[in-house]
Design a protein around this motif. Structure first.
Motif, PDB file in Angstrom:
ATOM      1  N   GLY A   1      43.238  67.682  48.410  1.00  0.00           N
ATOM      2  CA  GLY A   1      42.602  67.088  49.576  1.00  0.00           C
ATOM      3  C   GLY A   1      42.924  65.605  49.661  1.00  0.00           C
ATOM      4  N   PRO A   2      42.000  64.804  50.200  1.00  0.00           N
ATOM      5  CA  PRO A   2      42.267  63.381  50.406  1.00  0.00           C
ATOM      6  C   PRO A   2      42.586  62.621  49.112  1.00  0.00           C
ATOM      7  N   ARG A   3      42.155  63.148  47.959  1.00  0.00           N
ATOM      8  CA  ARG A   3      42.366  62.442  46.683  1.00  0.00           C
ATOM      9  C   ARG A   3      43.730  62.712  46.053  1.00  0.00           C
ATOM     10  N   GLU A   4      44.493  63.661  46.576  1.00  0.00           N
ATOM     11  CA  GLU A   4      45.748  64.055  45.937  1.00  0.00           C
ATOM     12  C   GLU A   4      46.733  62.903  45.779  1.00  0.00           C
ATOM     13  N   PHE A   5      46.772  61.984  46.730  1.00  0.00           N
ATOM     14  CA  PHE A   5      47.732  60.888  46.692  1.00  0.00           C
ATOM     15  C   PHE A   5      47.105  59.543  46.302  1.00  0.00           C
ATOM     16  N   GLU A   6      45.831  59.522  45.909  1.00  0.00           N
ATOM     17  CA  GLU A   6      45.199  58.222  45.676  1.00  0.00           C
ATOM     18  C   GLU A   6      45.715  57.490  44.436  1.00  0.00           C
ATOM     19  N   THR A   7      46.340  58.162  43.466  1.00  0.00           N
ATOM     20  CA  THR A   7      46.868  57.484  42.282  1.00  0.00           C
ATOM     21  C   THR A   7      48.347  57.120  42.416  1.00  0.00           C
ATOM     22  N   VAL A   8      48.939  57.426  43.571  1.00  0.00           N
ATOM     23  CA  VAL A   8      50.363  57.179  43.791  1.00  0.00           C
ATOM     24  C   VAL A   8      50.514  56.246  44.993  1.00  0.00           C
ATOM     25  N   ASP A   9      51.325  55.210  44.827  1.00  0.00           N
ATOM     26  CA  ASP A   9      51.562  54.260  45.914  1.00  0.00           C
ATOM     27  C   ASP A   9      52.521  54.885  46.934  1.00  0.00           C
ATOM     28  N   THR A  10      52.056  55.000  48.175  1.00  0.00           N
ATOM     29  CA  THR A  10      52.877  55.606  49.231  1.00  0.00           C
ATOM     30  C   THR A  10      52.856  54.743  50.489  1.00  0.00           C
ATOM     31  N   THR A  11      53.793  55.036  51.351  1.00  0.00           N
ATOM     32  CA  THR A  11      53.817  54.460  52.697  1.00  0.00           C
ATOM     33  C   THR A  11      53.957  55.622  53.666  1.00  0.00           C
ATOM     34  N   PRO A  12      53.255  55.561  54.795  1.00  0.00           N
ATOM     35  CA  PRO A  12      53.435  56.642  55.774  1.00  0.00           C
ATOM     36  C   PRO A  12      54.814  56.548  56.435  1.00  0.00           C
ATOM     37  N   GLY A  13      55.455  57.689  56.603  1.00  0.00           N
ATOM     38  CA  GLY A  13      56.743  57.710  57.287  1.00  0.00           C
ATOM     39  C   GLY A  13      56.604  57.198  58.710  1.00  0.00           C
ATOM     40  N   ARG A  14      57.605  56.467  59.173  1.00  0.00           N
ATOM     41  CA  ARG A  14      57.574  55.868  60.519  1.00  0.00           C
ATOM     42  C   ARG A  14      57.458  56.895  61.634  1.00  0.00           C
ATOM     43  N   HIS A  15      58.080  58.042  61.452  1.00  0.00           N
ATOM     44  CA  HIS A  15      58.144  59.034  62.529  1.00  0.00           C
ATOM     45  C   HIS A  15      57.077  60.117  62.440  1.00  0.00           C
ATOM     46  N   THR A  16      56.685  60.485  61.219  1.00  0.00           N
ATOM     47  CA  THR A  16      55.789  61.631  61.053  1.00  0.00           C
ATOM     48  C   THR A  16      54.466  61.279  60.387  1.00  0.00           C
ATOM     49  N   GLY A  17      54.395  60.119  59.752  1.00  0.00           N
ATOM     50  CA  GLY A  17      53.177  59.724  59.045  1.00  0.00           C
ATOM     51  C   GLY A  17      53.009  60.388  57.693  1.00  0.00           C
ATOM     52  N   THR A  18      53.934  61.267  57.312  1.00  0.00           N
ATOM     53  CA  THR A  18      53.825  61.936  56.011  1.00  0.00           C
ATOM     54  C   THR A  18      54.121  60.925  54.898  1.00  0.00           C
ATOM     55  N   PRO A  19      53.450  61.026  53.744  1.00  0.00           N
ATOM     56  CA  PRO A  19      53.615  60.015  52.705  1.00  0.00           C
ATOM     57  C   PRO A  19      55.006  60.021  52.067  1.00  0.00           C
ATOM     58  N   VAL A  20      55.528  58.816  51.874  1.00  0.00           N
ATOM     59  CA  VAL A  20      56.773  58.581  51.160  1.00  0.00           C
ATOM     60  C   VAL A  20      56.409  57.761  49.929  1.00  0.00           C
ATOM     61  N   LEU A  21      56.863  58.167  48.744  1.00  0.00           N
ATOM     62  CA  LEU A  21      56.537  57.445  47.517  1.00  0.00           C
ATOM     63  C   LEU A  21      57.209  56.086  47.512  1.00  0.00           C
ATOM     64  N   ALA A  22      56.407  55.042  47.332  1.00  0.00           N
ATOM     65  CA  ALA A  22      56.891  53.668  47.430  1.00  0.00           C
ATOM     66  C   ALA A  22      57.908  53.318  46.352  1.00  0.00           C
ATOM     67  N   ASP A  23      57.807  53.905  45.172  1.00  0.00           N
ATOM     68  CA  ASP A  23      58.679  53.533  44.058  1.00  0.00           C
ATOM     69  C   ASP A  23      59.852  54.495  43.870  1.00  0.00           C
ATOM     70  N   ALA A  24      60.073  55.388  44.812  1.00  0.00           N
ATOM     71  CA  ALA A  24      61.176  56.346  44.692  1.00  0.00           C
ATOM     72  C   ALA A  24      62.514  55.630  44.812  1.00  0.00           C
ATOM     73  N   GLN A  25      63.545  56.194  44.195  1.00  0.00           N
ATOM     74  CA  GLN A  25      64.853  55.553  44.301  1.00  0.00           C
ATOM     75  C   GLN A  25      65.523  55.838  45.650  1.00  0.00           C
ATOM     76  N   ALA A  26      65.082  56.886  46.330  1.00  0.00           N
ATOM     77  CA  ALA A  26      65.569  57.195  47.673  1.00  0.00           C
ATOM     78  C   ALA A  26      64.558  58.109  48.344  1.00  0.00           C
ATOM     79  N   TRP A  27      64.580  58.163  49.670  1.00  0.00           N
ATOM     80  CA  TRP A  27      63.665  59.039  50.392  1.00  0.00           C
ATOM     81  C   TRP A  27      64.258  59.420  51.746  1.00  0.00           C
ATOM     82  N   LEU A  28      63.764  60.559  52.251  1.00  0.00           N
ATOM     83  CA  LEU A  28      64.159  61.056  53.565  1.00  0.00           C
ATOM     84  C   LEU A  28      62.911  61.544  54.286  1.00  0.00           C
ATOM     85  N   GLU A  29      62.790  61.203  55.525  1.00  0.00           N
ATOM     86  CA  GLU A  29      61.705  61.704  56.373  1.00  0.00           C
ATOM     87  C   GLU A  29      62.342  62.677  57.364  1.00  0.00           C
TER      88      GLU A  29
END
Length: 183
Positions: free
Chosen positions: A112-140
């Motif tokens: 639920g809402p707590r699943e991502f609270e221990t991981v730093d994320t940013t919402p994707g620009r187009h979909t709002g789905t979480p992207v991990l802030a410290d990942a070496q690469a990402w795709l939305e």
């Protein structure tokens, strides 16, 4: 002219084959498949109540148009969120992110809402789905098509946005464990 359903593949397979049912143990198959080294990702979906899972069944499909695919077991919580929201993100993990990979593979993690609270994320620009802030690469991605993959669904994603860091430290999965690339 009619508009095609966005989740219907644009082309039908050339032929449909009745798949054989080999007589080998699931564990034996898993052991054989585990001899193929893969990168490790976190697949996420959901704008309001995000879901995530560790996944290594990710690959590029096409550069033009930009398409990727991920395979998700149908019982995963993120599976239905991807189908509902028709969007997802893939965060490619760095070698120092084993704890993140283990967290999203742990079935006892908060939901639920707590699943991502221990991981730093940013919402994707187009979909709002979480992207991990410290990942070496990402795709939305937006969901382009869904294919049957046995006990998994094969999600074809149309790439909407991308990002990467300049790092040569991927997290790898091989032989049932996490590894780092030694350069």
């Amino acid at each position: 002219m009619t508009t095609a359903d966005p989740l219907t593949p644009p082309h039908r397979p050339l032929r449909v084959v009745d798949l054989p049912r080999p007589d080998h143990a699931r564990g034996e198959l898993r052991g054989v498949l585990g001899r193929f080294a893969t990168g490790v990702t976190v697949l996420s979906a959901g704008r309001d109540i995000p879901r995530g899972m560790t996944a290594n069944s990710f690959t590029s499909v096409s550069l033009e148009p930009p398409l990727i695919l991920v395979c998700v077991v149908r019982t995963a919580a993120v599976h239905d969120v991807i189908l509902t929201e028709e969007a997802f993100a893939v965060s490619v993990l760095s070698g120092h992110q084993q704890d993140v990979a283990r967290y999203f593979a742990d079935r006892s993690r908060p939901r639920g809402p707590r699943e991502f609270e221990t991981v730093d994320t940013t919402p994707g620009r187009h979909t709002g789905t979480p992207v991990l802030a410290d990942a070496q690469a990402w795709l939305e991605c937006s969901l382009a098509a869904v294919y049957d993959g046995g006990d998994h669904s094969i999600f074809l994603g149309s790439v909407l946005d991308i990002g990467r860091k300049e790092t040569d430290d991927p997290l790898l999965y091989f032989g049932g464990g996490f590894h780092r690339l030694s350069v």
